[in-house]
Design a protein around this motif. Sequence first.
Motif, PDB file in Angstrom:
ATOM      1  N   LEU A 165       0.811  -1.215   0.000  1.00 25.74           N
ATOM      2  CA  LEU A 165       0.000   0.000   0.000  1.00 25.74           C
ATOM      3  C   LEU A 165       0.845   1.266   0.000  1.00 25.74           C
ATOM      4  O   LEU A 165       0.366   2.327  -0.382  1.00 25.74           O
ATOM      5  CB  LEU A 165      -0.905   0.016   1.239  1.00 25.74           C
ATOM      6  N   PRO A 200       3.293   3.131  -1.604  1.00 29.30           N
ATOM      7  CA  PRO A 200       3.303   4.199  -2.608  1.00 29.30           C
ATOM      8  C   PRO A 200       1.918   4.793  -2.841  1.00 29.30           C
ATOM      9  O   PRO A 200       1.769   6.009  -2.975  1.00 29.30           O
ATOM     10  CB  PRO A 200       3.802   3.497  -3.872  1.00 29.30           C
ATOM     11  N   GLY A 201       0.912   3.930  -2.847  1.00 30.14           N
ATOM     12  CA  GLY A 201      -0.449   4.410  -3.054  1.00 30.14           C
ATOM     13  C   GLY A 201      -0.882   5.366  -1.969  1.00 30.14           C
ATOM     14  O   GLY A 201      -1.425   6.437  -2.248  1.00 30.14           O
ATOM     15  N   ILE A 202      -0.625   4.979  -0.721  1.00 29.29           N
ATOM     16  CA  ILE A 202      -1.052   5.829   0.393  1.00 29.29           C
ATOM     17  C   ILE A 202      -0.308   7.161   0.363  1.00 29.29           C
ATOM     18  O   ILE A 202      -0.898   8.230   0.547  1.00 29.29           O
ATOM     19  CB  ILE A 202      -0.822   5.117   1.741  1.00 29.29           C
ATOM     20  N   ALA A 206       0.991   8.694  -2.254  1.00 30.65           N
ATOM     21  CA  ALA A 206       0.512   9.517  -3.359  1.00 30.65           C
ATOM     22  C   ALA A 206      -0.866  10.089  -3.061  1.00 30.65           C
ATOM     23  O   ALA A 206      -1.121  11.280  -3.285  1.00 30.65           O
ATOM     24  CB  ALA A 206       0.476   8.703  -4.647  1.00 30.65           C
ATOM     25  N   LEU A 207      -1.756   9.241  -2.543  1.00 30.95           N
ATOM     26  CA  LEU A 207      -3.102   9.727  -2.232  1.00 30.95           C
ATOM     27  C   LEU A 207      -3.063  10.802  -1.160  1.00 30.95           C
ATOM     28  O   LEU A 207      -3.715  11.829  -1.262  1.00 30.95           O
ATOM     29  CB  LEU A 207      -3.986   8.573  -1.755  1.00 30.95           C
ATOM     30  N   LEU A 248      -0.586  12.737  -0.291  1.00 27.05           N
ATOM     31  CA  LEU A 248       0.090  13.963  -0.706  1.00 27.05           C
ATOM     32  C   LEU A 248      -0.723  14.726  -1.742  1.00 27.05           C
ATOM     33  O   LEU A 248      -0.793  15.953  -1.700  1.00 27.05           O
ATOM     34  CB  LEU A 248       1.460  13.596  -1.280  1.00 27.05           C
ATOM     35  N   TYR A 249      -1.349  14.002  -2.686  1.00 27.66           N
ATOM     36  CA  TYR A 249      -1.994  14.685  -3.807  1.00 27.66           C
ATOM     37  C   TYR A 249      -3.479  14.922  -3.607  1.00 27.66           C
ATOM     38  O   TYR A 249      -4.069  15.702  -4.336  1.00 27.66           O
ATOM     39  CB  TYR A 249      -1.730  13.920  -5.115  1.00 27.66           C
ATOM     40  N   LEU A 250      -4.118  14.246  -2.659  1.00 32.12           N
ATOM     41  CA  LEU A 250      -5.540  14.528  -2.438  1.00 32.12           C
ATOM     42  C   LEU A 250      -5.869  14.821  -0.978  1.00 32.12           C
ATOM     43  O   LEU A 250      -6.727  15.642  -0.695  1.00 32.12           O
ATOM     44  CB  LEU A 250      -6.381  13.356  -2.934  1.00 32.12           C
ATOM     45  N   GLY A 251      -5.199  14.139  -0.056  1.00 34.94           N
ATOM     46  CA  GLY A 251      -5.517  14.342   1.351  1.00 34.94           C
ATOM     47  C   GLY A 251      -4.991  15.674   1.871  1.00 34.94           C
ATOM     48  O   GLY A 251      -5.754  16.520   2.343  1.00 34.94           O
ATOM     49  N   TYR A 252      -3.698  15.854   1.722  1.00 35.51           N
ATOM     50  CA  TYR A 252      -3.058  17.067   2.221  1.00 35.51           C
ATOM     51  C   TYR A 252      -3.657  18.350   1.620  1.00 35.51           C
ATOM     52  O   TYR A 252      -3.906  19.317   2.344  1.00 35.51           O
ATOM     53  CB  TYR A 252      -1.535  16.967   1.968  1.00 35.51           C
ATOM     54  N   PRO A 253      -3.925  18.386   0.284  1.00 34.28           N
ATOM     55  CA  PRO A 253      -4.459  19.622  -0.286  1.00 34.28           C
ATOM     56  C   PRO A 253      -5.779  20.074   0.322  1.00 34.28           C
ATOM     57  O   PRO A 253      -6.037  21.279   0.406  1.00 34.28           O
ATOM     58  CB  PRO A 253      -4.649  19.277  -1.770  1.00 34.28           C
TER      59      PRO A 253
END
Lengths: 387, 408
Positions: B57, B59-61, B63-64, B66-71
């Motif tokens: 999990l 790399p997926g976690i 990326a998700l 950083l690119y959708l959760g954090y924003p």
Amino acid sequence: MDNIAGRKSGLSWAVNLSVVLLVTLWLFPTVGLLVSSFRTADQIAASGWWKALFPSEQVVQLRTGGAEAATQEGDLWVVEGNLLEEAEEGPEPGTEITRFGVSSKAVDAYAVGEVASFTKDTKTFTMDAAGNYRFTSTKELKKRGQRVFITATLPPEFTLANYDQVLLSGNSNDSMTKAFLNTLTVTIPATIIPIVIAAFAAYALAWMEFPGRALLIAAVVGLLVVPLQLALIPLLKLHLNIGIGKGYLGVWLAHTGFGLPLAIYLLRNYMSGLPRDIIENAKVDGATDFQIFTKIILPLSFPALASFAIFQFLWTWNDLLVAKVFLIDSTGNTTVMTNQIVELLGTRGGNWEILATAAFVSISVPLLVFFAMQRYLVRGLLAGSVK
Amino acid sequence: MSPALLGLVTIVVGVGGCLGYFYLSNLFLDKVLFPARGPNAGRNINRANMVRPWLFLGPGIVALGLYLGYPVFETLRLSLTDRTQDDAFVGLANYQQMFAEPKFWEAMRNNMLWLIVVPAASTAFGLLAAQLTDRIKWGSIAKSLIFMPMAISFVGASVIFKLVYDARPAGNEQIGILNAVWMQFDGGFGSILFLKLAPVLILAAFAAIVAYVGWLLLRPILGGKDNFALKALRAVSGLVSLYFAMIALRNIFDIIGMDFPYGQPQTWLTLPFYNNFFLMVVLIWIQTGFAMVILSAALRGIPEETVEAAIVDGANPFQIFFKIKVPQIMPTIVVVWTTITLVVLKVFDIVFAMTNGQWETQVLANYMYDKLFRANDWGVGSASAIIIMLLVSPILIWNVVQARKEMR
């Protein structure tokens, strides 16, 4: 279904007719663009594209012979000949001409056989339906011949010149070649990388037991609908801070991030539907999870991988917003096709021949993919939405 | 380095890196960290199996996250700060500033219009197309042609429809089909039939349906079985429906009383208010295929016995469709509706390419882009992004609840 009870529906012709109507309505706009991309600017401006498919009455500008073709008859300089045969391009000889004119303000002022008068009254012009003309002047003629507008019913005519201009000319404003390559450069890594990452994550979520799995799946479902608008500024800031800046790497990463929820969701749904026996047998035989994943799960999941690949390809190819924010800098060297079309809309809004061709070049690739792989696309849509 | 080469290298590095990471990390886990031999073999295997999911999990976690959760959180923070004052916390000042702008309310109004019209029209057309194409021989070809716009970019579709809406000065030949058709109307019988009677009938049907739905929603309140929250929800949605019915009725009178400018070419995209609908047509054109494909699959999944029973009982085709089939595919209709709603909330390209929000066609996503990248006002831009997020969140919550229900 209506004839189950042994009764054929009387509505059948109405159904056929409505579907024809619906399909026509849906195709009409696209066909318009396609037809326009094969017409010259003059043709597009002169008549609606739906008339281009049939012979139509058109006005064409031609020229008589100039000074070198003139002969002297007493006081008069005379040019005689056939407009259609002398013209290098334009209507075929033998076309029947109905009206003509000698001024752009009145292009169809005279019927064939009548004698046209000029404002200065030193010249006369007349012609017949076959294009044979007689042009006289009391003064010596100019080097270029007289302009003549003829009206005739012409067969449909199409040209590839627009595609030449858009694809091969190298004209910096119109050429889509660079944008086409840039789009390709954005699209392919942005399609492949998320698949790899998502496939591993989906396998873990589908077939491994660990605490927090349900929570993670719920999180993925939630992230599925988070609007990417939220991510623009924070991520741009992040990219600028860590030195990626605006460029391909940034746009690849962004597309990977934005595509992951759908990828994980689709692949997990598909993988968890695979038969448990295969996986357990492999485990009993001593296969590691990594082996099970690469040798069994990945090949079996091909349909789901293909559906997501199509989604992601269409989405990245057609995207404008992400490219504008993460890729295109002020030099404009990395422009993508969607962006270039929007710019063309601004600068060349009236030049339909260029716009239509450029737009068609950009939508032709997705259309090809669509028609070739429609089966997988439909399957993916169904897996992604119907619960 | 040429971009194409860079792309190739990235594919190799990215894919190879991912595979290498997964392979090596698993190898490390099994051979070095917790080897499955020696005195602690059993314990080690268990430990390795506890860690392994997180390797898969990882790399997926990241990326998700950083690119959708954090924003999401960063945007929330930005919407409460002011960039010009060194990111100082300014509370709700950005929101106040935004709510004071007429352009924002214009965008909100248009977004609401889009939210009602586009999902409704796409679903209705999709249902119609699905039902019709399922009954004919060449149905799959027809489906594939109606589905085709799905592959066309919003920008490409904008160009296509700009040609449809193109206007030339009066006297010239019209090259946009809509104006070419419009110029055929001269105020005679045909014009009254198509431009007055037909829209009035459509609006009347719409008003009747909405009013009926409103009545269905409101009626149980008098019964008094539901709890208070449900009653309130019913009251609100019922009243909203009645409000739309009222608007539709008012528009009927407007249309009857309106003098159409016959014989004058119209620049459709600059007609305030109505131009919104001309933009919506583009999205409806694209989304109908999607709705059709999914609803068609759902229609085929209906058990045939129910339809057969209805036929035996003497139901006509319309009754079969509305009383037997539609209720059975209601869950799918809801899914289609929400999916299109999500697309509508994010719609940007169409408005950006066709009008760029001029002539009162602004929508939230384009308003946000304007604020972020033209006005460089990150505070207000982030605030409007948060508004989009708020509008999305009911669907988000519903989806998550639904998914959790399924897993149990």
